[in-house]
Design an enzyme around this catalytic site. Sequence first.
Site, mmCIF file in Angstrom:
data_model
loop_
_atom_site.group_PDB
_atom_site.id
_atom_site.type_symbol
_atom_site.label_atom_id
_atom_site.label_comp_id
_atom_site.label_asym_id
_atom_site.label_seq_id
_atom_site.Cartn_x
_atom_site.Cartn_y
_atom_site.Cartn_z
ATOM 1 N N CYS A 97 14.934 17.679 0.046
ATOM 2 C CA CYS A 97 15.997 17.423 0.910
ATOM 3 C C CYS A 97 15.613 16.102 1.524
ATOM 4 O O CYS A 97 16.591 15.482 2.199
ATOM 5 C CB CYS A 97 16.471 18.204 1.885
ATOM 6 S SG CYS A 97 15.247 18.158 3.281
ATOM 7 N N VAL A 141 0.383 -12.538 13.377
ATOM 8 C CA VAL A 141 -0.338 -13.964 13.650
ATOM 9 C C VAL A 141 0.623 -15.105 13.525
ATOM 10 O O VAL A 141 1.338 -15.317 12.555
ATOM 11 C CB VAL A 141 -1.406 -14.005 12.575
ATOM 12 C CG1 VAL A 141 -2.248 -15.376 12.777
ATOM 13 C CG2 VAL A 141 -2.341 -12.705 12.868
ATOM 14 N N ILE A 147 -2.367 4.745 -8.594
ATOM 15 C CA ILE A 147 -3.290 5.165 -9.816
ATOM 16 C C ILE A 147 -4.761 4.342 -9.497
ATOM 17 O O ILE A 147 -4.856 3.308 -8.961
ATOM 18 C CB ILE A 147 -2.697 4.374 -11.101
ATOM 19 C CG1 ILE A 147 -1.503 4.678 -11.558
ATOM 20 C CG2 ILE A 147 -3.909 4.706 -12.225
ATOM 21 C CD1 ILE A 147 -1.109 6.309 -11.704
ATOM 22 N N ARG A 181 4.612 -6.630 -5.288
ATOM 23 C CA ARG A 181 2.870 -6.893 -5.590
ATOM 24 C C ARG A 181 2.877 -8.469 -5.273
ATOM 25 O O ARG A 181 3.587 -9.334 -5.556
ATOM 26 C CB ARG A 181 2.709 -6.667 -7.216
ATOM 27 C CG ARG A 181 2.584 -5.396 -7.559
ATOM 28 C CD ARG A 181 2.945 -5.167 -8.881
ATOM 29 N NE ARG A 181 4.190 -4.946 -9.116
ATOM 30 C CZ ARG A 181 4.761 -4.663 -10.505
ATOM 31 N NH1 ARG A 181 3.965 -4.644 -11.474
ATOM 32 N NH2 ARG A 181 6.182 -4.291 -10.465
ATOM 33 N N SER A 184 1.777 2.457 -7.626
ATOM 34 C CA SER A 184 1.827 3.538 -8.624
ATOM 35 C C SER A 184 0.750 4.627 -8.208
ATOM 36 O O SER A 184 0.716 5.647 -9.038
ATOM 37 C CB SER A 184 1.239 2.928 -10.177
ATOM 38 O OG SER A 184 2.317 1.994 -10.567
ATOM 39 N N HIS A 229 -7.176 2.957 -11.448
ATOM 40 C CA HIS A 229 -7.329 2.560 -12.866
ATOM 41 C C HIS A 229 -8.817 2.694 -13.300
ATOM 42 O O HIS A 229 -9.898 2.603 -12.675
ATOM 43 C CB HIS A 229 -6.975 1.259 -12.683
ATOM 44 C CG HIS A 229 -5.342 1.114 -12.594
ATOM 45 N ND1 HIS A 229 -4.465 1.309 -13.655
ATOM 46 C CD2 HIS A 229 -4.841 0.681 -11.588
ATOM 47 C CE1 HIS A 229 -3.232 1.189 -12.947
ATOM 48 N NE2 HIS A 229 -3.364 0.618 -11.698
ATOM 49 N N THR A 239 0.849 -1.118 0.031
ATOM 50 C CA THR A 239 0.012 0.002 0.108
ATOM 51 C C THR A 239 0.754 1.311 0.063
ATOM 52 O O THR A 239 0.415 2.296 -0.581
ATOM 53 C CB THR A 239 -0.940 -0.032 1.101
ATOM 54 O OG1 THR A 239 -1.810 -1.028 1.133
ATOM 55 C CG2 THR A 239 -1.837 1.057 1.264
#
Length: 489
Positions: A438, A172, A47, A310, A45, A49, A41
């Site tokens: 910075c 867990v 996005i 992913r 990207s 979608h 998370t």
Amino acid sequence: MYDVVIIGAGIIGTSIARELSRYDLKIALLEKENDVSMGSTKANSAIVHGGYAEAHAKLKGRVCYQGRRQFEKLNEELNFGFAPIGSLVLAFEEEQKKGLEDLLENGRLNGLPDLEILDHDAIMEIEPNVNPEVKYALYCKGAGVCSPYEMAIALAENAVANGVELYLETPVKAIERTENGFDVIAGEDQVFDTRYVVNAAGLYSDKISAMVGVDDFQILPRSGEYLLMVRGSGSAINQVLFQMPTKMGKGILVTPTYHGNLLIGPDAVNDESVDRDTHAERLLKIFKEATLTTDKLNIKQFIRSFTGVRAVSTTDDFIVEESRVPHFINVAGIQSPGITSSPAIAQMVAGILRDAGLDLREDPGFNPHRDPIITKKALKPMKEILPLLDLPLGDPERMVCRCEQVTEATILDAMHRGIPVTTIDGIKRRTRAGMGWCQGTFCRPRVAEVMSKELGYEIDPGFDIEHSGVNRIGKNEIVAYIEEHMKDE
């Protein structure tokens, strides 16, 4: 006895927690890290979608647009940052037009009403800085950008405000069947007695599922590296710009972020080691491929590289179902377009729980609203903020971060919203302190100073960096490497 224990506090777990907080239920949300949004998370990207890229035959194809339609309302309620700026899938060869037509047809099967194929002149009119060799593009008007970690934080804050119990640093260890449901053993041998379990553990969802004997899928990590440019650089383009997708993903994208940076990436490498290092060779290849989209890329604007991982399932699709173990719900393999699909996935899970026997009575006290920590706004001239830098510790108007102009009051607000914030990076994700040019060189010690005073114990300004497990290449080294190898391009 909990009604539901949710495992994992990324965008999926927090979406489910917030959706279920509408009902009169006792819910626990367990997260192994020291904050929410710590996995995929926080590194992706960003996005929202369109919903045309995933096959209609797959669940991820059918739920993407369902999720996308909810973003405007969710953002009105939760104030996390969403802008429907549109997207273009670019074709530079005549034979690629057929691929755009296939995406268009698939998108229409998925229910999208806002797709069209544009010719060269129409593309240049709305995106003048795109490569002028472009021939066609698939335009999706309602696609956009969001701030995914801010979204997960907002969802979690609102869920907690509506009664969900959040347990951080609670990995867990085992799940045991009981007469009434499950005992989830987590953290320091804490036992969570629950009627239902929702497994939203991301990269580790196959391991959690195996704890109850369901091992019919595996998660295969796939890494993708990104280059992020300085705030303001995103103004070079207007939409999310994709190249034609491949089997490994949607290709290299060039996009403005919600807060105005320019983001380039990702590549796609299957990597079981879950390596979050960045590599100069991979970043160079990404930058080179991105120059096909636009020549308005300036590597001197580069401020940070990062890697996202992913959770790709061996089923090659989202898994959202009650498993063969009754009352144990798997929500796994949620790779792209997971953020976009997350509102619809959360509603699916609520429906699965209802069908499995959970009584979903609406809570009349449910409050859908969450105030923002920050709002998108233009930065003030430096001469206006200089006097605020030297205000004493404890003054709410004291400017702690000069690049992103974050005050002490904003940091304190972020620390008092129902979720323990104990790291400088946690403040960074909530306030943008440290996300400027910075990259925290100036403000990390100042953020630590504010946090130490508020928490009553010392915060080490170098702790997050030293204990991240990642030694990323320095900014200057990446710039020099890419400049050297781009001389002949």
